[in-house]
Design a protein around this motif. Structure first.
Motif, PDB file in Angstrom:
ATOM      1  N   GLN A  49       0.852  -1.183   0.000  1.00 49.48           N
ATOM      2  CA  GLN A  49       0.000   0.000   0.000  1.00 49.48           C
ATOM      3  C   GLN A  49       0.895   1.243   0.000  1.00 49.48           C
ATOM      4  O   GLN A  49       1.866   1.324   0.758  1.00 49.48           O
ATOM      5  CB  GLN A  49      -0.907   0.018   1.243  1.00 49.48           C
ATOM      6  N   PHE A  50       0.560   2.220  -0.860  1.00 49.71           N
ATOM      7  CA  PHE A  50       1.297   3.479  -0.961  1.00 49.71           C
ATOM      8  C   PHE A  50       0.425   4.611  -0.412  1.00 49.71           C
ATOM      9  O   PHE A  50      -0.743   4.741  -0.812  1.00 49.71           O
ATOM     10  CB  PHE A  50       1.638   3.791  -2.420  1.00 49.71           C
ATOM     11  N   TYR A  51       1.006   5.437   0.456  1.00 42.79           N
ATOM     12  CA  TYR A  51       0.254   6.536   1.077  1.00 42.79           C
ATOM     13  C   TYR A  51       0.964   7.868   0.862  1.00 42.79           C
ATOM     14  O   TYR A  51       2.194   7.971   0.980  1.00 42.79           O
ATOM     15  CB  TYR A  51       0.080   6.282   2.572  1.00 42.79           C
ATOM     16  N   GLN A  52       0.173   8.897   0.572  1.00 44.80           N
ATOM     17  CA  GLN A  52       0.693  10.245   0.406  1.00 44.80           C
ATOM     18  C   GLN A  52       0.869  10.923   1.764  1.00 44.80           C
ATOM     19  O   GLN A  52       0.293  10.517   2.769  1.00 44.80           O
ATOM     20  CB  GLN A  52      -0.277  11.075  -0.434  1.00 44.80           C
ATOM     21  N   LEU A 112       7.240   9.679  -3.240  1.00 45.83           N
ATOM     22  CA  LEU A 112       6.171   8.889  -3.846  1.00 45.83           C
ATOM     23  C   LEU A 112       5.993   9.247  -5.317  1.00 45.83           C
ATOM     24  O   LEU A 112       5.761   8.369  -6.161  1.00 45.83           O
ATOM     25  CB  LEU A 112       4.863   9.116  -3.077  1.00 45.83           C
ATOM     26  N   PHE A 115       7.667   7.315  -8.225  1.00 45.66           N
ATOM     27  CA  PHE A 115       7.198   5.999  -8.664  1.00 45.66           C
ATOM     28  C   PHE A 115       6.324   6.095  -9.910  1.00 45.66           C
ATOM     29  O   PHE A 115       5.959   5.074 -10.494  1.00 45.66           O
ATOM     30  CB  PHE A 115       6.421   5.309  -7.540  1.00 45.66           C
ATOM     31  N   LEU A 119       0.571   3.772 -10.427  1.00 41.63           N
ATOM     32  CA  LEU A 119       1.185   2.751  -9.578  1.00 41.63           C
ATOM     33  C   LEU A 119       0.554   1.397  -9.852  1.00 41.63           C
ATOM     34  O   LEU A 119      -0.662   1.244  -9.768  1.00 41.63           O
ATOM     35  CB  LEU A 119       1.001   3.115  -8.101  1.00 41.63           C
ATOM     36  N   PHE A 123       6.715  -3.369  -9.022  1.00 45.94           N
ATOM     37  CA  PHE A 123       7.248  -2.188  -8.366  1.00 45.94           C
ATOM     38  C   PHE A 123       8.767  -2.282  -8.272  1.00 45.94           C
ATOM     39  O   PHE A 123       9.310  -3.341  -7.989  1.00 45.94           O
ATOM     40  CB  PHE A 123       6.637  -2.037  -6.971  1.00 45.94           C
ATOM     41  N   LEU A 129      11.736  -2.770  -0.282  1.00 44.09           N
ATOM     42  CA  LEU A 129      10.541  -2.350   0.444  1.00 44.09           C
ATOM     43  C   LEU A 129       9.990  -3.448   1.340  1.00 44.09           C
ATOM     44  O   LEU A 129       9.163  -3.191   2.217  1.00 44.09           O
ATOM     45  CB  LEU A 129       9.462  -1.901  -0.547  1.00 44.09           C
ATOM     46  N   LEU A 152       8.915   7.842   3.347  1.00 49.54           N
ATOM     47  CA  LEU A 152       9.423   8.441   2.121  1.00 49.54           C
ATOM     48  C   LEU A 152       9.825   9.893   2.370  1.00 49.54           C
ATOM     49  O   LEU A 152       9.352  10.532   3.319  1.00 49.54           O
ATOM     50  CB  LEU A 152       8.356   8.370   1.024  1.00 49.54           C
ATOM     51  N   ILE A 158       5.190   3.722   2.666  1.00 51.04           N
ATOM     52  CA  ILE A 158       4.790   2.484   1.981  1.00 51.04           C
ATOM     53  C   ILE A 158       4.670   1.390   3.021  1.00 51.04           C
ATOM     54  O   ILE A 158       5.573   1.188   3.838  1.00 51.04           O
ATOM     55  CB  ILE A 158       5.810   2.078   0.910  1.00 51.04           C
ATOM     56  N   ALA A 386      -5.242   4.722   0.379  1.00 52.90           N
ATOM     57  CA  ALA A 386      -3.994   4.477  -0.334  1.00 52.90           C
ATOM     58  C   ALA A 386      -4.084   4.927  -1.787  1.00 52.90           C
ATOM     59  O   ALA A 386      -5.145   4.864  -2.410  1.00 52.90           O
ATOM     60  CB  ALA A 386      -3.649   2.988  -0.273  1.00 52.90           C
TER      61      ALA A 386
END
Length: 464
Positions: A49-52, A112, A115, A119, A123, A129, A152, A158, A386
């Motif tokens: 999972q990618f988070y801002q 982020l 990437f 996304l 990856f 990661l 990040l 992440i 996410a």
């Protein structure tokens, strides 16, 4: 934006630590179901999972927040803090020891945004990661979860988790992550309490196999997948509304009511078979994971977090599949899915006991798992939903390259669609993409193949 296959970054990790439950938990032994502990599920699966960055969370450390929430969640999901043991008859049980799950704190010198806009797997630097802690990847006597949270440079983070598939399926993992998220946001107890009750999918006494389960056929040379494991590459194929509409137009009117899953499975199975070029007389197969939670009467409890699916198989000769119109493959997939009932799943559990927990057949077989409706991108640890949430790669399993996930994503234009990671040998992948582009091309040639070509960029040598 930097191309994901060119992005290289460094990750600084702290030493892995064991996170035990935040409070004492029962020390007991709990058996897995006979669907859980079949041979074909004895492997690890990574989700990411990618988070801002969220300005409202300034001053809060996602690593600490999530670490504390995991410890609290393990009070409710305490079997995850235990270890698997194998007893007589190759039966797997969980000894609830409270030892904990592996957790890694990390920082990456990347933002982020680097990437890319879209996304999706594969990856870059996934092995950075999610560090593969030595000795952690076995089935028995090993931690059941491995988690890494990587901060990040932009203030985002992440979250990657690797779980033992015998313990849960994708829906079960989602239930655990949803609890972690709720507790991270301040809840005291999960809104959906976890339910063990693995006896609901265990063999009957006496066992009674009431279906012919071709998914467990004993095919000679069962380790021969016809997909060589050297020179493998991964690629993600995007199916937007244009691609799906183009495929539906290829069908006879009475078949256009098929589900998107059935349509995509038929298309990919056909393209993949052409790509690997088996003998036309050879038998080829596609297995569809069918969620059985709502097929039971009454439905399985909402908090049930074990494996609750069947894997029926559609079978054809390679020649028929490749030469017949798309209708042929769609009808096979539709018929196969329709066979799954509560009794079918119970029959499969009975067969596990009678046949010694066999591995499903893998020769000339392709497996698809739809996670588009699970909701991994909706999990909110306090930083919002996410940007991407779902499988970290395709081709997972005991035999790499055999399985693809269907994942709900947005492309770089903001359009919602389904991405399917594919893992094949490099020369076969070229054929696959050519066949795919033929399938989604409209007769008037005005369809935008940008998404298909965009996905073709996302290619790199697969680490298998």
């Amino acid at each position: 934006m930097a191309s994901t296959n060119a992005l290289i970054f460094k990750v600084k990790r702290q030493n892995p630590e064991l996170i035990p439950p935040a409070k004492p938990t029962p020390h007991e032994v709990r058996p897995l179901s006979d669907i859980d502990d079949q041979e074909g599920l004895r492997f690890q699966v990574p989700f990411i999972q990618f988070y801002q960055k969220n300005p409202a969370m300034d001053g809060k450390d996602p690593v600490k927040v999530i670490r504390d929430a995991v410890a609290k969640a393990l009070v409710f999901y305490y079997p995850f803090a235990g270890r698997l043991r194998e007893i007589a008859g190759r039966k797997l049980v969980v000894e609830c020891t409270g030892e904990g799950v592996l957790f890694i704190e990390a920082d990456a010198d990347v933002r982020l945004q680097q990437f890319g806009d879209a996304l999706r797997p594969p990856f870059p630097c996934l092995e950075e990661l999610l560090y593969d802690v030595p000795g952690s990847g076995g089935m028995v006597n090993c931690p059941l979860l491995l988690i890494q949270v990587t901060r990040l440079k932009c203030g985002g983070f992440i979250f990657v988790i690797r779980f033992n598939h015998t313990m849960s399926d994708a829906f079960g993992l989602f239930r655990f992550l949803s609890t972690v998220a709720e507790l991270a946001r301040g809840a005291e107890i999960p809104s959906v309490p976890p339910v063990w009750q693995r006896h609901l999918l265990s063999a009957r006494d006496p066992p009674c196999v009431s279906y012919v389960h071709h998914e467990y056929d004993n095919i000679p040379d069962a380790n021969d997948t016809l997909v060589p494991l050297d020179d493998m590459v991964q690629r993600s194929i995007f199916f937007g509304s244009a691609e799906i509409s183009a495929l539906r137009r290829r069908l006879s009117p009475h078949l256009r009511r098929c589900t998107t899953f059935e349509l995509l499975t038929a298309c990919i199975w056909r393209c993949r078979t052409i790509a690997i070029s088996p003998n036309p007389d050879d038998e080829v197969r596609v297995m569809c994971l069918v969620n059985g939670r709502r097929l039971f009467n009454p439905p399985l409890p909402a908090g049930y977090y074990g494996n609750a699916f069947a894997i029926p198989v559609a079978i054809s000769t390679a020649g028929n599949l490749c030469k017949q119109p798309l209708d042929f493959a769609v009808e096979l997939v539709m018929k196969t899915k329709s066979e799954v009932t509560e009794e079918y799943i119970k029959s499969a559990a009975d067969m596990m006991v009678i046949a010694g927990r066999p591995h499903f057949a893998v020769k000339r077989t392709y497996i698809v798992s739809d996670v588009t409706r699970v909701g991994f991108a909706d999990v909110d640890y306090g930083w919002g939903t996410a940007v991407y949430g779902g499988p970290a790669k395709g081709g997972v399993g005991v035999i790499p390259g055999l399985t693809s996930f269907y994942i709900s994503v947005k492309n770089n234009k903001g359009d919602r669609g389904i991405v399917v990671p594919i893992c094949l040998q490099a020369n076969a992948m070229e054929v696959f993409v050519t066949e795919f582009e033929k399938m989604v091309k409209r007769d008037d040639d005005d369809i935008d193949l940008g998404d298909a070509r965009e996905s073709s960029i996302l290619i790199r040598r697969a680490r298998l």
